[in-house]
Design a protein around this motif. Structure first.
Motif, short mmCIF file in Angstrom:
data_model
loop_
_atom_site.label_atom_id
_atom_site.label_comp_id
_atom_site.label_asym_id
_atom_site.label_seq_id
_atom_site.Cartn_x
_atom_site.Cartn_y
_atom_site.Cartn_z
N ALA A 147 11.49 -1.56 -6.48
CA ALA A 147 10.07 -1.33 -6.25
C ALA A 147 9.35 -0.99 -7.56
O ALA A 147 9.86 -0.24 -8.38
N LYS A 148 8.17 -1.56 -7.73
CA LYS A 148 7.34 -1.28 -8.90
C LYS A 148 6.48 -0.05 -8.69
O LYS A 148 6.01 0.55 -9.64
N GLY A 149 6.22 0.29 -7.46
CA GLY A 149 5.40 1.45 -7.14
C GLY A 149 5.44 1.71 -5.65
O GLY A 149 5.97 0.91 -4.87
N ALA A 150 4.88 2.85 -5.27
CA ALA A 150 4.87 3.21 -3.86
C ALA A 150 3.61 4.00 -3.54
O ALA A 150 3.09 4.72 -4.39
N THR A 151 3.15 3.83 -2.32
CA THR A 151 2.02 4.60 -1.81
C THR A 151 2.49 5.35 -0.58
O THR A 151 3.09 4.76 0.32
N VAL A 152 2.24 6.65 -0.56
CA VAL A 152 2.56 7.47 0.60
C VAL A 152 1.23 7.83 1.23
O VAL A 152 0.34 8.35 0.56
N LYS A 153 1.08 7.53 2.53
CA LYS A 153 -0.20 7.81 3.18
C LYS A 153 -0.01 8.22 4.63
O LYS A 153 1.02 7.94 5.24
N GLN A 154 -1.05 8.86 5.14
CA GLN A 154 -1.06 9.30 6.52
C GLN A 154 -2.09 8.46 7.27
O GLN A 154 -3.20 8.24 6.78
N ASP A 155 -1.73 7.98 8.45
CA ASP A 155 -2.69 7.19 9.22
C ASP A 155 -3.49 8.10 10.16
O ASP A 155 -3.34 9.32 10.15
N ALA A 156 -4.36 7.51 10.95
CA ALA A 156 -5.26 8.27 11.81
C ALA A 156 -4.52 9.04 12.90
O ALA A 156 -5.03 10.04 13.41
N THR A 157 -3.32 8.61 13.25
CA THR A 157 -2.56 9.32 14.29
C THR A 157 -1.78 10.49 13.73
O THR A 157 -1.16 11.23 14.48
N GLY A 158 -1.77 10.66 12.42
CA GLY A 158 -1.02 11.73 11.78
C GLY A 158 0.35 11.32 11.29
O GLY A 158 1.07 12.13 10.71
N ALA A 159 0.73 10.07 11.51
CA ALA A 159 2.04 9.58 11.05
C ALA A 159 1.98 9.29 9.55
O ALA A 159 0.97 8.83 9.03
N TRP A 160 3.09 9.57 8.86
CA TRP A 160 3.18 9.32 7.43
C TRP A 160 3.96 8.04 7.19
O TRP A 160 4.93 7.75 7.88
N TRP A 161 3.54 7.28 6.19
CA TRP A 161 4.14 5.99 5.85
C TRP A 161 4.35 5.91 4.35
O TRP A 161 3.62 6.52 3.58
N VAL A 162 5.33 5.13 3.95
CA VAL A 162 5.50 4.79 2.54
C VAL A 162 5.45 3.27 2.44
O VAL A 162 6.06 2.56 3.24
N VAL A 163 4.69 2.78 1.47
CA VAL A 163 4.56 1.34 1.23
C VAL A 163 5.12 1.06 -0.15
O VAL A 163 4.60 1.57 -1.15
N PHE A 164 6.20 0.28 -0.20
CA PHE A 164 6.80 -0.10 -1.47
C PHE A 164 6.22 -1.43 -1.91
O PHE A 164 6.07 -2.35 -1.11
N VAL A 165 5.92 -1.54 -3.20
CA VAL A 165 5.36 -2.77 -3.77
C VAL A 165 6.30 -3.27 -4.86
O VAL A 165 6.79 -2.50 -5.68
N TRP A 166 6.56 -4.57 -4.86
CA TRP A 166 7.30 -5.19 -5.95
C TRP A 166 6.75 -6.60 -6.11
O TRP A 166 5.97 -7.08 -5.29
N HIS A 167 7.14 -7.25 -7.18
CA HIS A 167 6.63 -8.60 -7.47
C HIS A 167 7.75 -9.61 -7.36
O HIS A 167 8.87 -9.37 -7.84
N ILE A 168 7.45 -10.73 -6.71
CA ILE A 168 8.43 -11.81 -6.60
C ILE A 168 7.85 -13.05 -7.27
O ILE A 168 6.64 -13.21 -7.41
N GLU A 169 8.73 -13.92 -7.70
CA GLU A 169 8.33 -15.17 -8.38
C GLU A 169 7.77 -16.15 -7.40
O GLU A 169 8.28 -16.35 -6.31
#
Length: 169
Positions: A147-169
């Protein structure tokens, strides 16, 4: 050509981890508003823009002041990423790709943190977040690459998520 690719996983943080994440999101929001005010005041006084490097230098001094000593509790890369995001917002505004950057309000802005590095998948049930530690997660598929980076966020229901980002060719 590199194309960004993302996977989103559900997090199950402990109450102490949730408290830290919410505190850091507040630090992020406060710093965004501070940087936006600083850029506006500097432009009004001098007619020139304030760069990311100047703001980053002021951030170091800001973390040493007694009134804002609480910024030291937040991970430094999260705070640096906020200043980069403010800079990007102004670049997009002047390129006419976006509206003028707005101040973030506590009740309307979702809790969100961006990490440029060091958020990793430990095993099939755990994600490691810097200065927070190991967080339980529901990992329904394996990451294809580093992963090149990650975003940790909370949605409207109160659940927490992590979104991993990477680059592909």
């Amino acid at each position: 050509m590199l194309v960004p690719h993302c996977y989103k996983y559900r997090l199950r943080p402990t109450p102490a981890q949730v408290e830290t994440l919410v505190q850091w999101a507040g630090c992020r929001r406060w710093l965004w508003n501070w940087a936006l005010r600083r850029k506006q005041a500097h432009y009004a006084a001098t007619g020139k823009s304030l760069s990311y490097t100047m703001l980053a230098g002021e951030l170091v001094d800001l973390k040493r002041q007694p009134d804002t000593l609480w910024l030291k509790d937040c991970h430094s890369q999260v705070l640096q990423k906020v200043l980069m995001d403010v800079e990007t917002a102004f670049v997009n505004f002047f390129a006419q790709r976006a509206k003028y950057p707005r101040f973030k309000r506590r009740k309307r802005t979702p809790h969100s943190l961006r990490f440029p590095q060091n958020v990793t998948v430990v095993d099939d049930r755990t994600v490691s977040i810097p200065k927070i530690g190991l967080v339980n997660a529901i990992l329904h598929r394996a990451l294809d690459d580093v992963a090149k980076g990650a975003t940790v966020k909370q949605d409207a229901t109160g659940a927490w998520w992590v979104v991993f980002v990477w680059h592909i060719e």
